[in-house]
Scaffold this motif. Structure first.
Motif, mmCIF file in Angstrom:
data_model
loop_
_atom_site.group_PDB
_atom_site.id
_atom_site.type_symbol
_atom_site.label_atom_id
_atom_site.label_comp_id
_atom_site.label_asym_id
_atom_site.label_seq_id
_atom_site.Cartn_x
_atom_site.Cartn_y
_atom_site.Cartn_z
ATOM 1 N N SER A 265 62.208 -14.755 94.802
ATOM 2 C CA SER A 265 61.172 -13.898 94.117
ATOM 3 C C SER A 265 60.012 -14.115 94.626
ATOM 4 N N HIS A 266 59.113 -13.007 95.009
ATOM 5 C CA HIS A 266 57.788 -13.046 95.318
ATOM 6 C C HIS A 266 56.975 -13.347 94.214
ATOM 7 N N PHE A 267 57.427 -13.451 92.970
ATOM 8 C CA PHE A 267 56.694 -13.861 91.961
ATOM 9 C C PHE A 267 56.625 -15.571 91.509
ATOM 10 N N ASN A 268 57.542 -16.188 92.078
ATOM 11 C CA ASN A 268 57.829 -17.582 92.170
ATOM 12 C C ASN A 268 56.593 -18.063 93.084
ATOM 13 N N ASN A 269 55.176 -18.496 92.614
ATOM 14 C CA ASN A 269 54.097 -19.132 93.428
ATOM 15 C C ASN A 269 54.118 -20.524 93.586
ATOM 16 N N PRO B 200 62.455 -30.340 94.234
ATOM 17 C CA PRO B 200 62.482 -30.374 95.796
ATOM 18 C C PRO B 200 63.386 -29.380 96.432
ATOM 19 N N SER B 201 64.461 -28.681 95.660
ATOM 20 C CA SER B 201 65.198 -27.885 96.194
ATOM 21 C C SER B 201 64.574 -26.159 96.012
ATOM 22 N N THR B 202 63.712 -26.048 95.148
ATOM 23 C CA THR B 202 63.061 -24.820 94.838
ATOM 24 C C THR B 202 61.759 -24.770 95.244
ATOM 25 N N GLY B 203 61.026 -25.998 95.179
ATOM 26 C CA GLY B 203 59.441 -25.930 94.990
ATOM 27 C C GLY B 203 58.831 -25.786 93.830
ATOM 28 N N LEU B 204 59.636 -25.318 92.730
ATOM 29 C CA LEU B 204 59.117 -24.831 91.435
ATOM 30 C C LEU B 204 59.427 -25.808 90.226
ATOM 31 N N ARG B 205 58.447 -25.685 89.269
ATOM 32 C CA ARG B 205 58.737 -26.625 88.074
ATOM 33 C C ARG B 205 59.630 -26.055 87.172
ATOM 34 N N GLU B 206 60.422 -27.053 86.698
ATOM 35 C CA GLU B 206 61.293 -26.462 85.794
ATOM 36 C C GLU B 206 60.691 -26.140 84.275
ATOM 37 N N LYS B 207 59.721 -27.067 83.812
ATOM 38 C CA LYS B 207 58.695 -26.905 82.732
ATOM 39 C C LYS B 207 57.349 -27.115 82.919
ATOM 40 N N PHE B 208 56.397 -26.595 82.233
ATOM 41 C CA PHE B 208 55.227 -26.931 82.173
ATOM 42 C C PHE B 208 54.649 -26.982 80.709
ATOM 43 N N MET B 209 54.977 -28.493 80.340
ATOM 44 C CA MET B 209 54.764 -28.950 79.006
ATOM 45 C C MET B 209 53.373 -29.714 78.838
ATOM 46 N N LEU B 210 52.505 -28.824 78.127
ATOM 47 C CA LEU B 210 51.093 -29.285 78.148
ATOM 48 C C LEU B 210 50.770 -29.971 76.838
ATOM 49 N N ALA B 211 50.006 -30.823 76.805
ATOM 50 C CA ALA B 211 49.369 -31.374 75.553
ATOM 51 C C ALA B 211 48.069 -30.431 75.269
ATOM 52 N N VAL B 212 48.099 -29.897 73.935
ATOM 53 C CA VAL B 212 46.696 -29.129 73.657
ATOM 54 C C VAL B 212 45.846 -30.106 73.171
ATOM 55 N N THR B 213 44.531 -30.183 73.383
ATOM 56 C CA THR B 213 43.563 -31.021 73.057
ATOM 57 C C THR B 213 42.436 -30.252 72.609
ATOM 58 N N LEU B 214 41.608 -30.983 71.574
ATOM 59 C CA LEU B 214 40.318 -30.281 71.173
ATOM 60 C C LEU B 214 39.316 -30.618 72.245
ATOM 61 N N TYR C 105 48.130 -18.006 81.791
ATOM 62 C CA TYR C 105 48.463 -18.865 82.714
ATOM 63 C C TYR C 105 49.480 -18.428 83.457
ATOM 64 N N GLY C 106 50.539 -18.212 82.761
ATOM 65 C CA GLY C 106 51.788 -17.727 83.401
ATOM 66 C C GLY C 106 51.763 -16.372 84.298
ATOM 67 N N PHE C 107 50.983 -15.761 83.656
ATOM 68 C CA PHE C 107 50.879 -14.183 84.441
ATOM 69 C C PHE C 107 49.862 -14.068 85.327
ATOM 70 N N SER C 108 48.669 -14.783 85.148
ATOM 71 C CA SER C 108 47.726 -14.702 86.253
ATOM 72 C C SER C 108 47.827 -15.697 87.314
ATOM 73 N N GLU C 109 48.165 -16.909 87.160
ATOM 74 C CA GLU C 109 48.235 -18.041 88.042
ATOM 75 C C GLU C 109 49.708 -18.268 88.504
#
Length: 237
Positions: free
Chosen positions: A9-13, A77-91, A144-148
């Protein structure tokens, strides 16, 4: 059933998947989770009033969460894509970890739209409820998912007996119900509604936000990217 990702897919950046994620919002910094965050997440997830589908209060589950958060920062490595983006939310003002926000590959349900392979989720420390931090974290993660990442849509599920979550998903985030599924939770299998949101439904709702959750310059950049994508589409014959 498991949704399969379309690696063509061209959506997978892939370039965006390869770089570490830091998202700055008006009040928060969302960053890659580190193993050193474990004590903060232990404090959050062992509170009596904490509930998130994958946590049962055990140390093993916490360590599994931390390991997956760090491991999936490296693209497959087989797709070049991340399975998950699991972020810490900080102040932003103190750096204190107050929660988690994520984009994760969909595994337990399917969506009736091509190339929609990720779902959005979050949790916030109950000691910080009532300040809109959860909404700010989730909105910016979706943005982030939509724009980046260039995702054409996002999935989400809500337990059918959670009227508040269902209302927020629809009225605040723009999700539309497309089906139901049974999802595994720490309370056992539960019936969920399956939803999808696309940018055209997500961004107009930002005019209704009670405060600025996504920085205006970030929204402006998203609008420019959308316009560029529209201009680049081939004309109909």
């Amino acid at each position: 059933m498991t949704a399969s990702i379309n690696t063509q897919s061209h959506f997978n950046n892939a370039a965006a998947h390869a770089k570490p994620v830091t998202i700055e919002t008006p009040r928060l910094i969302l960053r890659e989770t580190q193993h050193t965050d474990i004590d903060s997440f232990r404090d959050i997830t062992t509170r009596p009033d904490f509930y998130y589908y994958c946590f049962d209060g055990s140390e093993n589950k916490l360590r599994e969460f931390m390991d997956v958060s760090v491991r999936t920062q490296t693209p497959d490595p087989s797709t070049g894509l991340r399975e998950k983006f699991m972020l810490a939310v900080t102040l932003k003002d103190s750096g204190k970890v107050i929660g988690h926000a994520s984009l994760m590959r969909i595994e337990e349900y399917t969506l009736p739209m091509a190339d929609v392979d990720y779902e959005a989720a979050y949790f916030i420390d109950s000691h910080h409820n009532g300040h809109g931090y959860g909404q700010e974290a989730l909105l910016n993660t979706m943005h982030y998912g939509f724009s980046e990442l260039g995702l054409p849509g996002l999935g989400s599920v809500q337990e059918l007996d959670n009227a508040k979550a269902i209302a927020i998903a629809s009225k605040v985030l723009g999700f539309k119900k497309v089906g139901e599924c049974v999802g595994q939770t720490v309370k056992g299998p539960k019936q969920h509604q399956v939803c999808i949101v696309v940018p055209d439904d997500f961004y107009p709702l930002r005019a209704n936000d009670k405060q600025v959750y996504i920085a205006p310059d970030a929204l402006l950049r998203a609008n420019r990217l959308a316009a560029t994508a529209l201009d680049s589409k081939p004309s109909a014959p």
